[in-house]
Motif scaffolding. Structure first.
Motif, PDB file in Angstrom:
ATOM      1  N   LEU A   4       0.814  -1.219   0.000  1.00 39.64           N
ATOM      2  CA  LEU A   4       0.000   0.000   0.000  1.00 39.64           C
ATOM      3  C   LEU A   4       0.846   1.267   0.000  1.00 39.64           C
ATOM      4  CD1 LEU A   4      -2.768  -1.046   2.561  1.00 39.64           C
ATOM      5  CD2 LEU A   4      -2.891  -1.083   0.059  1.00 39.64           C
ATOM      6  N   TYR A   6       2.286   2.691  -2.333  1.00 41.73           N
ATOM      7  CA  TYR A   6       2.042   3.542  -3.497  1.00 41.73           C
ATOM      8  C   TYR A   6       0.832   4.454  -3.309  1.00 41.73           C
ATOM      9  CZ  TYR A   6       5.562   0.746  -5.865  1.00 41.73           C
ATOM     10  OH  TYR A   6       6.742   0.137  -6.215  1.00 41.73           O
ATOM     11  N   LEU A   7       0.088   4.231  -2.229  1.00 45.23           N
ATOM     12  CA  LEU A   7      -1.007   5.153  -1.902  1.00 45.23           C
ATOM     13  C   LEU A   7      -0.478   6.529  -1.511  1.00 45.23           C
ATOM     14  CD1 LEU A   7      -3.385   2.826   0.143  1.00 45.23           C
ATOM     15  CD2 LEU A   7      -3.834   3.810  -2.113  1.00 45.23           C
ATOM     16  N   TYR A  10      -1.620   9.640  -3.246  1.00 48.51           N
ATOM     17  CA  TYR A  10      -2.918  10.260  -2.991  1.00 48.51           C
ATOM     18  C   TYR A  10      -2.864  11.316  -1.890  1.00 48.51           C
ATOM     19  CZ  TYR A  10      -4.543   6.800  -6.245  1.00 48.51           C
ATOM     20  OH  TYR A  10      -4.706   6.055  -7.395  1.00 48.51           O
ATOM     21  N   TYR A  66      -1.931  -3.802  -6.362  1.00 52.43           N
ATOM     22  CA  TYR A  66      -1.220  -2.787  -7.141  1.00 52.43           C
ATOM     23  C   TYR A  66      -2.115  -2.197  -8.237  1.00 52.43           C
ATOM     24  CZ  TYR A  66       2.919  -4.822  -4.930  1.00 52.43           C
ATOM     25  OH  TYR A  66       3.844  -5.267  -4.018  1.00 52.43           O
ATOM     26  N   VAL A  69      -4.819   0.144  -6.600  1.00 55.01           N
ATOM     27  CA  VAL A  69      -4.234   1.436  -6.221  1.00 55.01           C
ATOM     28  C   VAL A  69      -4.270   2.388  -7.418  1.00 55.01           C
ATOM     29  CG1 VAL A  69      -2.077   2.595  -5.586  1.00 55.01           C
ATOM     30  CG2 VAL A  69      -2.790   0.551  -4.366  1.00 55.01           C
TER      31      VAL A  69
END
Length: 348
Positions: A4, A6-7, A10, A66, A69
Motif C-alpha cells: 500500500l 504507493y497510496l 494520494y 497494485y 491502487v
C-alpha cells in the motif's frame, strides 16, 4: 502494508483540496510540497536499489492490490476535476488564488491523469486501457497512447523519436517539438495501422478520430455548463499537466543515443538508454516511473516489479528534483553533459 506504499501519491489530491479552499500563497501548496519539500527531502535519503527476487516478482505482479491502487486514480481525478470546475467558477481571473488553483489542478493532470494513464495504457486488458484513456482525456493528452506505445518505445534514443531530448536541446524548445511532434506522428501511426489492415483511416476505428471527438465533446460541455472563464482555466491546467509530462520526457532520455548496427538499423533498446533514479519518494509518487530503463526494456512489465539494474545511468536525485533542475538550464547542462561524457566513455 508494504504493497500500500504507493497510496502515498494520494496525498496529492489532499493538498489540491487544501489549495481549492485556501487563499493567497497556500493555493500553491501542492507545488510547494511536490517540487520544494520532496526534492529537499530526497537530498538526504539514500537511493534504494533493492529488487524483488525472481519468485517474489512472479507473485507480486499478479497481486491485484497494485492494480486497484491505480484504478483509484479514476474517481479521484474525475471528482477533483469536477470540483475544480465549480471552484474556479467563483475565483476571480488573474488573482493569486486563480493561478494557484489552476496550477494545483495542472499537477493533478500530470501525475494522476497522464502518468497513471500511461501505465494503464500499456496493459493488454481493454478495460484498463479505457481507464487510461479517460485519465488522459482529463488532461487533453489522449494522443499520448498511440505515439508512446507505437512510436516512442520503438524509436527511443534515436533522432526519429520526438520524445527524446537531444544533447544541449533547450527544455522550452523540447516542450513544443515533443508535444506537437508526437501529436502528428500519432496520426501517422494510426493511419498506417489501419491501412495495414486494409481499412480506411477515415473511420471510427481510427483512435485519433475518436480521441479528437472526445476532446471536443469535453471542451464543449465545460463551455456549455460553466462558460469561457472556466474553460480557459481547464485548458490552462491541461497545458500545465502536459508541460509536466514533457519535462519528464526531457529528463528520461536526455542526450542518450542508440548506435546503428552494420545493417543500418538501430541496436535494440538497452538499459543504458534511459536515465534512472532509485530515490524512494519520487518512485512512490510516480508509480516507479523513475525505474525507466526496465520499463523500456520490457514495456508490458507492471510498475510494482520494475527492477533497478547496474547498467542504468543514475540521476543524482529523484524525478521531482531533476524536473526542477531542468528549469535551470545552465546547471542542467553542466551536470548532465558531464554525466553523458562519462557514460559515453564507459560504452565506447
Amino acid at each position: 502494508m508494504k504493497r500500500l506504499k504507493y497510496l502515498l501519491v494520494y496525498t496529492l489530491p489532499i493538498t489540491v483540496y487544501i489549495s481549492f479552499n485556501s487563499e493567497g500563497a497556500m493555493t500553491f501548496i501542492p507545488f510547494i510540497i511536490f517540487f520544494g519539500f520532496v526534492p529537499l527531502l530526497e537530498l538526504f535519503l539514500k537511493p534504494d536499489a533493492s529488487n524483488f527476487d525472481k519468485e517474489t516478482a512472479s507473485e507480486e505482479k499478479k497481486n491485484p492490490i497494485y492494480d486497484w491502487v491505480m484504478y483509484l486514480a479514476l474517481p479521484i481525478q474525475v471528482g477533483m476535476l469536477v470540483y475544480f470546475l465549480f471552484i474556479i467558477q467563483d475565483t476571480a481571473f488573474g488573482t493569486v488564488e486563480y493561478f494557484g488553483r489552476v496550477s494545483a489542478m495542472g499537477l493533478m493532470c500530470g501525475v494522476l491523469g497522464i502518468n497513471v494513464g500511461h501505465e494503464l495504457g500499456h496493459r493488454l486488458n481493454r478495460k484498463e486501457q479505457l481507464i487510461g484513456e479517460i485519465l488522459l482525456l482529463t488532461s487533453l493528452d489522449t494522443h499520448f497512447l498511440p505515439y508512446h506505445n507505437g512510436g516512442h518505445h520503438r524509436d527511443v534514443a534515436t533522432p526519429n523519436d520526438a520524445a527524446t531530448a537531444k544533447k544541449n536541446q533547450l527544455l522550452f524548445v523540447f516542450w513544443v517539438t515533443s508535444h506537437f511532434g508526437s501529436y502528428f506522428k500519432a496520426w501517422r501511426l494510426e493511419n498506417d495501422r489501419l491501412r495495414q489492415h486494409g481499412k480506411s483511416p477515415f473511420s471510427l476505428q481510427n483512435r485519433m478520430i475518436i480521441y479528437s471527438f472526445a476532446n471536443i465533446a469535453l471542451l464543449s460541455l465545460i463551455f456549455y455548463f460553466f462558460g469561457t472563464h472556466v474553460l480557459l482555466a481547464f485548458i490552462g491546467a491541461s497545458i500545465l499537466g502536459i508541460m509536466l509530462l514533457e519535462t519528464v520526457n526531457y529528463i528520461e532520455h536526455y542526450g542518450l543515443i542508440r548506435q546503428k548496427t552494420e545493417a543500418g538499423t538501430y541496436e535494440r533498446v538497452k538499459h543504458h538508454h534511459s536515465w534512472n533514479s532509485d530515490h524512494p519518494i519520487g518512485r512512490l509518487l510516480l508509480f516507479n516511473l523513475s525505474r525507466h530503463s526496465d520499463h523500456h526494456y520490457n514495456g508490458s512489465k507492471k510498475y510494482a516489479v520494475l527492477k533497478s539494474v547496474p547498467q542504468s545511468p543514475q540521476m543524482p536525485t529523484g524525478y521531482p528534483g531533476m524536473m526542477v533542475l531542468a528549469l535551470f538550464q545552465p546547471l542542467w547542462f553542466a551536470l548532465m553533459n558531464r554525466k553523458l561524457k562519462k557514460l559515453q566513455e564507459l560504452h565506447a
